[in-house]
Write a protein that holds these residues in place. Structure first.
Motif, PDB file in Angstrom:
ATOM      1  N   TYR A 129      53.140  16.509  51.810  1.00  0.00           N
ATOM      2  CA  TYR A 129      52.582  17.170  50.551  1.00  0.00           C
ATOM      3  C   TYR A 129      51.433  16.833  50.334  1.00  0.00           C
ATOM      4  O   TYR A 129      51.013  15.606  50.328  1.00  0.00           O
ATOM      5  N   TYR A 130      50.428  17.465  50.062  1.00  0.00           N
ATOM      6  CA  TYR A 130      49.090  17.332  49.775  1.00  0.00           C
ATOM      7  C   TYR A 130      48.784  18.331  48.646  1.00  0.00           C
ATOM      8  O   TYR A 130      48.848  19.208  48.447  1.00  0.00           O
ATOM      9  N   SER A 131      48.068  17.447  47.734  1.00  0.00           N
ATOM     10  CA  SER A 131      47.172  18.172  46.531  1.00  0.00           C
ATOM     11  C   SER A 131      45.941  17.715  45.990  1.00  0.00           C
ATOM     12  O   SER A 131      45.644  16.577  46.226  1.00  0.00           O
ATOM     13  N   LYS A 132      45.127  18.650  45.870  1.00  0.00           N
ATOM     14  CA  LYS A 132      43.722  18.332  45.501  1.00  0.00           C
ATOM     15  C   LYS A 132      43.223  19.086  44.228  1.00  0.00           C
ATOM     16  O   LYS A 132      43.532  20.128  44.254  1.00  0.00           O
ATOM     17  N   GLY A 133      42.605  18.354  43.364  1.00  0.00           N
ATOM     18  CA  GLY A 133      41.765  18.992  42.244  1.00  0.00           C
ATOM     19  C   GLY A 133      40.644  18.660  42.255  1.00  0.00           C
ATOM     20  O   GLY A 133      39.914  17.653  42.542  1.00  0.00           O
ATOM     21  N   MET A 134      39.557  19.816  41.771  1.00  0.00           N
ATOM     22  CA  MET A 134      38.285  19.617  41.667  1.00  0.00           C
ATOM     23  C   MET A 134      37.548  20.172  40.534  1.00  0.00           C
ATOM     24  O   MET A 134      38.219  21.298  40.281  1.00  0.00           O
ATOM     25  N   VAL A 135      36.796  19.652  40.163  1.00  0.00           N
ATOM     26  CA  VAL A 135      35.783  20.357  38.771  1.00  0.00           C
ATOM     27  C   VAL A 135      34.471  20.915  39.565  1.00  0.00           C
ATOM     28  O   VAL A 135      33.692  20.280  40.566  1.00  0.00           O
ATOM     29  N   LEU A 136      34.646  22.254  39.600  1.00  0.00           N
ATOM     30  CA  LEU A 136      33.308  22.929  40.351  1.00  0.00           C
ATOM     31  C   LEU A 136      32.044  22.995  39.552  1.00  0.00           C
ATOM     32  O   LEU A 136      32.029  22.588  38.338  1.00  0.00           O
ATOM     33  N   PRO A 137      31.235  23.362  40.198  1.00  0.00           N
ATOM     34  CA  PRO A 137      29.657  22.989  39.740  1.00  0.00           C
ATOM     35  C   PRO A 137      29.649  23.725  38.391  1.00  0.00           C
ATOM     36  O   PRO A 137      28.605  23.233  37.419  1.00  0.00           O
TER      37      PRO A 137
END
Length: 550
Positions: A352-360
């Protein structure tokens, strides 16, 4: 009133460590705690005083959290060196306590020694008493009374009664007692008992979770004796045709390996193991190929994970004006195990892989991908593939109205699952307000879209958020492409009311139209209900689990 240091802390849509970085490397001097009244002052302006009888009575009744209870939740002490990440994570840890509305850790330079900073911790409690009332005509009702901060000690207590005119027992009860952070070791304990027409059970647990990026050890033990239930799990996804009785025992332990200081941004490696067992006492007739869900089992799981987690400060996401800590980062997990079954044994593996990001533009995007299966005689069994995504926009300000958009997407498919296992679109598992026994499958795609307006007006601390939504769902078997499967939808309007100073759930009123309906659902549905506040997905280590199938 808090002076200028607080104004710098009020910045939103920034990394939570930003405020603390100019103080990195300085030594901590005195630590002082300032507790605000429940009704009136805010973290941003501590001088506010509400001159009405309701606020005065509420503040008089409420017992503030004891200083020593707050201090045992600190990750630092006098003489320590300021570490920005530790400070930011401690704010989140305190803010996540069920009895705390908000907190701000403020660093004040010492006027005589530039290498020392004093710490002021400003906290605001929630009003600890609450209740829940749910009446369904003359047929059924429920009433709960609870306190999430008994005597200011941080203990949780609830007791309630449930009534149903056509079920046995007609009148039942349930109770709960929980203790947060026992002995300052961040171990939580809980005991629960229930005897209602829904369920008869008793359970107890002790657990320390991975709370920060610097938590080195975590684990827990739990006991759950179910005497009568028509589900196998408390999430109530798959209702059984009969009631069952069983005993669950569980224990797990995990260790996060310490990073070198210069590579803190590189993340943590975590190793965890788990032992769980389920013993049935009352169940349907079973055999090796019949009613497999009711087999006794002993499961061993082990996981190796990589975790990298940061925090961003924001508000008006799931909360109604309070500071919110949004986790972002990466989480990669490889889990394997062995199931010692009643009739045969089998191995297990998932990735399992999860990624969270705050966009510009300060929007947020998270996705997760996973695949897992049991293996029996070189054949796949209870295999699951899932993909999920969560998005929310930046906060728009349109003609003075604050608006945010949310989109959640989830796809899941199962192979060779047992006959009693299935996917549904019911309520939180697909389409809100949708509840039927006719719509089931082994493959589904759901898309949930919502636009929320946070009104500026308030009434005695209650804030309002009208919203519109559209829930779409495709469901069926594995023989066809998902977009060619049965399609259902729910479209509607709603209105949420919440007071962040109270521990009660959010009040929600919702009208839904279902353009396509199975035989047991009316095209229009109106609900008035209490909803718990949604939580963010995190990227820290966790207990090894089977990949979910729901």
């Amino acid at each position: 009133m808090i002076a200028s240091p607080q104004s710098a802390k009020s910045q939103l849509e920034v990394n939570s460590e930003q405020y603390f970085k100019p103080f990195a490397g300085k030594r901590i001097g005195h630590i002082r705690i300032q507790q605000l009244d429940v009704f009136g002052p805010s973290i941003q302006d501590t001088s506010i005083v509400l001159d009405n009888w309701l606020a005065k009575v509420g503040n008089g009744i409420h017992v503030k959290t004891r200083d020593w209870v707050l201090r045992k939740n600190l990750l630092f002490k006098t003489g320590d060196i300021v570490d920005p990440r530790t400070m930011a994570e401690d704010e989140k840890l305190i803010r996540d306590l069920p009895y705390i509305k908000d907190v701000s850790i403020i660093l004040i330079p010492d006027q005589l020694n530039s290498q020392i900073v004093d710490v002021l911790i400003v906290t605001k409690d929630n009003f600890s008493w609450g209740f829940l009332l749910d009446i369904n005509g003359s047929k059924s009702a429920r009433f709960d009374l609870f306190n999430q901060n008994m005597f200011g000690l941080g203990h949780e207590f609830s007791i309630g009664t449930v009534y149903h005119s056509h079920e046995y027992p007609t009148v039942g009860f349930h109770g709960f007692y929980g203790v947060n952070n026992i002995g300052g070791k961040f171990i939580n304990g809980a005991f629960r008992i229930e005897d209602t027409y829904r369920k008869n059970a008793v359970s107890a647990m002790l657990e320390k979770r991975f709370l920060t990026t610097k938590t080195r050890n975590a684990g827990g033990i739990s006991f759950n004796r179910v005497f009568r239930f028509d589900y196998l799990t408390d999430d109530r996804i798959m209702q059984l045709d009969t009631t069952v009785s069983f005993l669950d025992m569980d224990a797990w332990y995990g260790h996060s390996f310490e990073r070198k200081k210069e590579t803190q941004a590189a993340g943590n490696f975590i190793v965890a193991g788990r032992l769980s067992s389920r013993k049935f006492f009352d169940r349907p007739t079973v055999s090796s190929q019949r009613n497999q869900l009711f087999h006794d089992q002993h499961l061993i799981l082990g996981s190796v994970a990589y975790s990298k987690r940061f925090l961003q400060k924001n508000n008006l996401v799931y909360g109604y004006g309070i500071t919110e800590d949004i986790p972002y980062g990466d989480y990669l997990e490889l889990t394997s195990g062995y199931d010692f079954g009643e009739f045969y044994n089998r191995s297990y593996l998932h990735l399992y892989y999860s990624k969270g990001m705050v966009l510009p533009d300060f929007s947020y995007l998270r996705f997760g991908l996973g695949a897992g299966s049991f293996f029996h005689h070189n054949q796949l069994e209870q295999s699951t593939i899932l993909g999920e995504g969560n998005f929310f926009s930046r906060l728009y300000n349109i003609n003075g109205h604050r608006l945010r958009q949310f989109i959640n997407v989830r796809y899941i498919i199962g192979f060779n699952h047992f006959n009693q296992e299935y996917l549904t679109l019911n309520d939180e598992w697909g389409i809100r307000g949708f509840k039927t026994d006719f719509v089931r499958g082994t493959q589904k795609l759901t898309v949930n879209m919502e636009a929320v307006t946070f009104l500026r007006s308030q009434f005695y601390g209650f804030r309002f958020a009208p919203y519109c939504f559209s829930d779409l769902g495709f469901i069926g078997d594995n023989t066809k492409f998902i977009l060619n499967q049965d399609f259902y939808a729910g479209v509607g309007l709603g209105f949420r009311i919440r007071n962040e100073s109270l521990v009660i759930n959010t009040f929600e009123f919702r009208l839904t139209w279902f353009p396509v309906t199975p035989p047991d659902i009316h095209p229009w549905n109106f609900r008035a209900l209490g909803q718990p506040k949604a939580e963010f997905n995190d990227f820290l280590g966790r207990r090894p689990e089977i990949l979910p199938y729901h």
